[in-house]
Design a protein around this motif. Structure first.
Motif, mmCIF file in Angstrom:
data_model
loop_
_atom_site.group_PDB
_atom_site.id
_atom_site.type_symbol
_atom_site.label_atom_id
_atom_site.label_comp_id
_atom_site.label_asym_id
_atom_site.label_seq_id
_atom_site.Cartn_x
_atom_site.Cartn_y
_atom_site.Cartn_z
ATOM 1 N N PHE A 173 0.856 -1.186 0.000
ATOM 2 C CA PHE A 173 0.000 0.000 0.000
ATOM 3 C C PHE A 173 0.896 1.243 0.000
ATOM 4 O O PHE A 173 1.601 1.504 0.981
ATOM 5 C CB PHE A 173 -0.905 -0.080 1.245
ATOM 6 C CG PHE A 173 -1.527 1.204 1.684
ATOM 7 C CD1 PHE A 173 -2.054 2.112 0.760
ATOM 8 C CD2 PHE A 173 -1.627 1.497 3.042
ATOM 9 C CE1 PHE A 173 -2.643 3.291 1.185
ATOM 10 C CE2 PHE A 173 -2.221 2.674 3.474
ATOM 11 C CZ PHE A 173 -2.720 3.576 2.541
ATOM 12 N N ASP A 175 1.778 4.579 0.757
ATOM 13 C CA ASP A 175 1.191 5.430 1.791
ATOM 14 C C ASP A 175 2.127 6.613 2.064
ATOM 15 O O ASP A 175 3.182 6.449 2.681
ATOM 16 C CB ASP A 175 1.005 4.581 3.056
ATOM 17 C CG ASP A 175 0.283 5.329 4.148
ATOM 18 O OD1 ASP A 175 -0.031 6.520 3.953
ATOM 19 O OD2 ASP A 175 0.045 4.715 5.205
ATOM 20 N N GLU A 176 1.698 7.793 1.601
ATOM 21 C CA GLU A 176 2.583 8.955 1.752
ATOM 22 C C GLU A 176 2.731 9.387 3.209
ATOM 23 O O GLU A 176 3.616 10.176 3.533
ATOM 24 C CB GLU A 176 2.119 10.120 0.860
ATOM 25 C CG GLU A 176 0.840 10.815 1.281
ATOM 26 C CD GLU A 176 -0.420 10.126 0.759
ATOM 27 O OE1 GLU A 176 -0.347 8.923 0.415
ATOM 28 O OE2 GLU A 176 -1.469 10.766 0.729
ATOM 29 N N SER A 177 1.890 8.834 4.106
ATOM 30 C CA SER A 177 2.030 9.213 5.515
ATOM 31 C C SER A 177 3.113 8.373 6.198
ATOM 32 O O SER A 177 3.445 8.600 7.360
ATOM 33 C CB SER A 177 0.689 9.068 6.243
ATOM 34 O OG SER A 177 0.379 7.714 6.397
ATOM 35 N N THR A 195 -2.142 2.166 -5.233
ATOM 36 C CA THR A 195 -1.873 3.599 -5.115
ATOM 37 C C THR A 195 -3.185 4.380 -5.226
ATOM 38 O O THR A 195 -4.140 3.926 -5.859
ATOM 39 C CB THR A 195 -0.900 4.091 -6.211
ATOM 40 O OG1 THR A 195 -1.443 3.784 -7.493
ATOM 41 C CG2 THR A 195 0.470 3.444 -6.081
ATOM 42 N N ALA A 206 -7.665 4.490 4.389
ATOM 43 C CA ALA A 206 -6.307 4.060 4.746
ATOM 44 C C ALA A 206 -6.364 3.064 5.908
ATOM 45 O O ALA A 206 -5.627 2.059 5.920
ATOM 46 C CB ALA A 206 -5.460 5.273 5.106
ATOM 47 N N ARG A 210 -5.011 -0.786 5.724
ATOM 48 C CA ARG A 210 -3.986 -1.285 6.670
ATOM 49 C C ARG A 210 -4.479 -2.475 7.480
ATOM 50 O O ARG A 210 -3.694 -3.281 7.963
ATOM 51 C CB ARG A 210 -3.572 -0.162 7.628
ATOM 52 C CG ARG A 210 -2.612 0.811 7.000
ATOM 53 C CD ARG A 210 -1.870 1.626 8.056
ATOM 54 N NE ARG A 210 -1.546 2.917 7.488
ATOM 55 C CZ ARG A 210 -2.269 4.012 7.643
ATOM 56 N NH1 ARG A 210 -3.349 3.999 8.397
ATOM 57 N NH2 ARG A 210 -1.901 5.130 7.072
ATOM 58 N N PRO A 217 2.214 -1.199 4.367
ATOM 59 C CA PRO A 217 2.380 0.180 3.895
ATOM 60 C C PRO A 217 3.822 0.407 3.455
ATOM 61 O O PRO A 217 4.760 -0.037 4.123
ATOM 62 C CB PRO A 217 2.040 1.029 5.122
ATOM 63 C CG PRO A 217 1.318 0.112 6.048
ATOM 64 C CD PRO A 217 1.845 -1.258 5.783
ATOM 65 N N SER A 219 6.695 3.369 1.774
ATOM 66 C CA SER A 219 6.982 4.772 1.488
ATOM 67 C C SER A 219 7.792 4.864 0.202
ATOM 68 O O SER A 219 8.713 4.075 -0.019
ATOM 69 C CB SER A 219 7.789 5.380 2.643
ATOM 70 O OG SER A 219 8.367 6.596 2.198
#
Ligand code: SAM
Length: 246
Positions: A173, A175-177, A195, A206, A210, A217, A219
């Motif tokens: 996943f 995940d920009e966080s 995405t 999200a 998860r 997740p 990055s």
């Protein structure tokens, strides 16, 4: 004497045909393909080209009969075995027209096996023309030397998509966080990259992603990438560490 220029290299036209190929097979082209080869590529009787049918590798063929709106090809010999397709699927939230065309074309070049459009709460595109996407898949495969065509599914809503994910396939996943760096996250085995759309996933979405036991997740670095950049960066990173770039 001037040197013979080495560039551009001379290459044979390469075409996907829906007819099964094999030694001695004959292929009747439809009007659009005959027009492309005859009028755009200027292929004449006796000229050679490369063909693939998505299942039996690549074949050398020649134009046996060439008329204005009709062409018959005769298959000569195999030139390449069927590719082994890395087991990577890409699930992406559709983005605007030109950008989704680009995403599909590049994902095929990078070698994905299957494309799954997923509609999320912030997806702003309400229609995805699958015929148009299939035409991009074929064109990209013709251009990049693939012998298999990527599959593309009908778009599904995120909740239905999450219910359908096979637990044996790792769901990476994007995940920009925050998540495991893409440089080390990917492990061998069946993979699915997910995405989001231009506006990202909602916090509820999200959380639901998860919650899947096979979700990881990942990055893609410290910058917020556009949706299509993120999808292709993740595919490239997977190919480099778990796919066929080794
Ligand atoms: N939530 C953001 C916003 O609108 O401000 C950005 C969403 S981003 C444009 C679209 C998608 O790309 C995200 O849902 C995520 O899947 C992926 N993405 C973009 N940058 C990323 C990064 N640095 N790491 C992981 N995923 C990223």
């Amino acid at each position: 004497m001037p040197a013979t220029p080495a560039w551009p290299p001379k290459s044979l036209p390469r075409l996907y045909v829906a007819t099964p190929l094999g030694n001695g097979a004959r292929v009747e082209l439809d009007a659009a393909q005959a027009n492309y080869l005859g009028n755009v590529m200027r292929l004449k009787q006796g000229d050679q080209l490369l063909l693939f049918d998505g299942m039996s590798g690549e074949w050398l063929a020649e134009a046996a009969e060439a008329a204005r709106k009709r062409m018959t090809l005769s298959v000569i010999q195999p030139t390449k075995p069927q590719e082994g397709v890395p087991d990577l699927w890409l699930a992406f939230a559709p983005v605007k027209k030109g950008r989704v065309d680009w995403l599909v074309e590049k994902a095929v070049e990078l070698g994905v096996a299957r494309l799954l459009p997923v509609v999320t709460q912030r997806t702003i595109v309400d229609k995805l023309k699958l015929d148009r996407m299939r035409a991009h898949i074929i064109e990209a495969a013709e251009q990049c030397g693939r012998t298999a065509l990527a599959d593309i599914d009908e778009p599904v809503r995120l909740d239905a998509f999450l219910r359908s994910v096979d637990s044996a396939r790792t769901l990476y996943f994007a995940d920009e966080s925050g998540g495991e760096p893409a440089s080390s996250a990917f492990k061998p085995g069946p993979a699915l990259i997910l995405t989001g759309p231009e506006g990202g996933f909602t916090p509820d979405e999200a959380t639901a992603i998860r919650a899947l036991p096979n979700a990881r997740p990942i990055s893609l670095g410290p910058r917020i990438l556009r949706a299509e950049t993120a999808a292709l960066a993740a595919v490239a990173a997977w190919m480099a560490s778990a796919g066929d770039w080794a």
